[in-house]
Enzyme design. Structure first.
Site, mmCIF file in Angstrom:
data_model
loop_
_atom_site.group_PDB
_atom_site.id
_atom_site.type_symbol
_atom_site.label_atom_id
_atom_site.label_comp_id
_atom_site.label_asym_id
_atom_site.label_seq_id
_atom_site.Cartn_x
_atom_site.Cartn_y
_atom_site.Cartn_z
ATOM 1 N N GLY A 29 0.821 -1.214 0.000
ATOM 2 C CA GLY A 29 0.000 0.000 0.000
ATOM 3 C C GLY A 29 0.845 1.250 0.000
ATOM 4 O O GLY A 29 2.054 1.184 -0.174
ATOM 5 N N ASN A 30 0.190 2.392 0.178
ATOM 6 C CA ASN A 30 0.927 3.665 0.229
ATOM 7 C C ASN A 30 0.283 4.580 1.270
ATOM 8 O O ASN A 30 -0.741 4.241 1.860
ATOM 9 C CB ASN A 30 0.965 4.317 -1.157
ATOM 10 C CG ASN A 30 -0.416 4.656 -1.672
ATOM 11 O OD1 ASN A 30 -1.096 5.521 -1.148
ATOM 12 N ND2 ASN A 30 -0.849 3.940 -2.701
ATOM 13 N N ARG A 31 0.895 5.735 1.493
ATOM 14 C CA ARG A 31 0.499 6.599 2.608
ATOM 15 C C ARG A 31 -0.589 7.609 2.270
ATOM 16 O O ARG A 31 -0.848 8.508 3.046
ATOM 17 C CB ARG A 31 1.719 7.363 3.121
ATOM 18 C CG ARG A 31 2.745 6.488 3.778
ATOM 19 C CD ARG A 31 3.837 7.356 4.396
ATOM 20 N NE ARG A 31 4.960 6.557 4.839
ATOM 21 C CZ ARG A 31 4.958 5.860 5.974
ATOM 22 N NH1 ARG A 31 3.902 5.886 6.768
ATOM 23 N NH2 ARG A 31 6.010 5.143 6.302
#
Ligand code: C5P
Length: 230
Positions: A29-31
């Site tokens: 995932g990412n932020r």
């Protein structure tokens, strides 16, 4: 009373960050928090638009009057955005879409080691490319003027060019009508409540500089720029 500037317009906004599952309990995932995309949807609805918000993994509350379509992966986001884009006047791609996903999904939890002879072995994760959804929207539009397409880009300046140089290159490469270039760096943008952006328009050297401003004010500036094109 004057008519709202986006009355009668159908808009699609993507927001949040995609998750690419490895097994039932893990993902890449990412932020991205989704805050900028949600602010874009909220402002469009307040200006009278009919808004579909394709939201990837965001826990933010649905803005008033906005239809939220929740998605998890890049492929789900692609299909939801492409569907909604068919009768849209504007598509804004604010989501952080994973460029890669695991080549295979394992439907049972991946164990620490499969190899009894080597209990310390670690798996290798093979990745494959995800589609570039923004580029696909531009391609599918062909020579039509509709929908107006807006991309986002997080850039840092470096030895090969400034934030704006990289932004201009990306605008030409992606072919969208507008590119909202986010200045990113340590502690900037991801999850923050305010943002510094530059709004670039295809075929024009004019740049609209916004911020540091709240994500709500950035959204207002983006819709102002879209309204000039509509
Ligand atoms: O190339 P880059 O990832 O910086 O481009 C960012 C823009 O492209 C954003 O508008 C993002 O939503 C979109 N994008 C996409 N599909 C991808 C990667 C990015 O639509 N696979």
């Amino acid at each position: 009373a004057g008519e709202l500037p986006l009355a009668g317009r159908r808009v699609v906004v993507s927001a949040g960050g995609t998750r690419e599952p490895l097994d039932p309990v893990r993902f890449l995932g990412n932020r991205s928090s989704g805050k900028q995309g949600f602010a874009l949807a909220e402002v469009a609805a307040a200006r009278g638009a009919e808004v579909v918000l394709v939201a990837a993994n965001s826990s933010l509350p649905a803005p008033a009057g906005v239809k939220v379509v929740p998605v998890e992966t890049a492929l789900e986001l692609e299909s939801a955005v492409t569907d909604a884009a068919r009768d849209a006047d504007v598509v804004v791609m604010a989501a952080a879409v994973a460029d890669f996903r695991p080549a295979t999904y394992v439907d049972t939890k991946i164990k620490k080691s499969h190899d009894p002879g080597d209990p310390d072995a670690a798996p290798t994760i093979e990745l494959v490319r995800n589609p570039d959804i923004l580029a696909g929207l531009v391609r599918d539009r062909g020579d039509e003027a509709n929908p107006v397409i807006v991309g986002f880009a997080a850039e840092t300046g470096d030895a090969s060019g400034s934030v704006l140089d990289h932004g201009r290159d990306k605008l030409v490469r992606k072919g969208s009508d507008l590119l909202v270039v986010n200045e990113v760096g340590v502690d900037r943008t991801f999850g923050a409540d305010d943002n510094t952006v530059h709004i670039l328009r295809q075929g024009s050297s004019h740049v609209v500089d916004v911020g540091p401003a709240t994500k709500h004010d950035v959204a207002a500036a983006v819709w102002d720029a879209v309204q000039e094109i509509l």
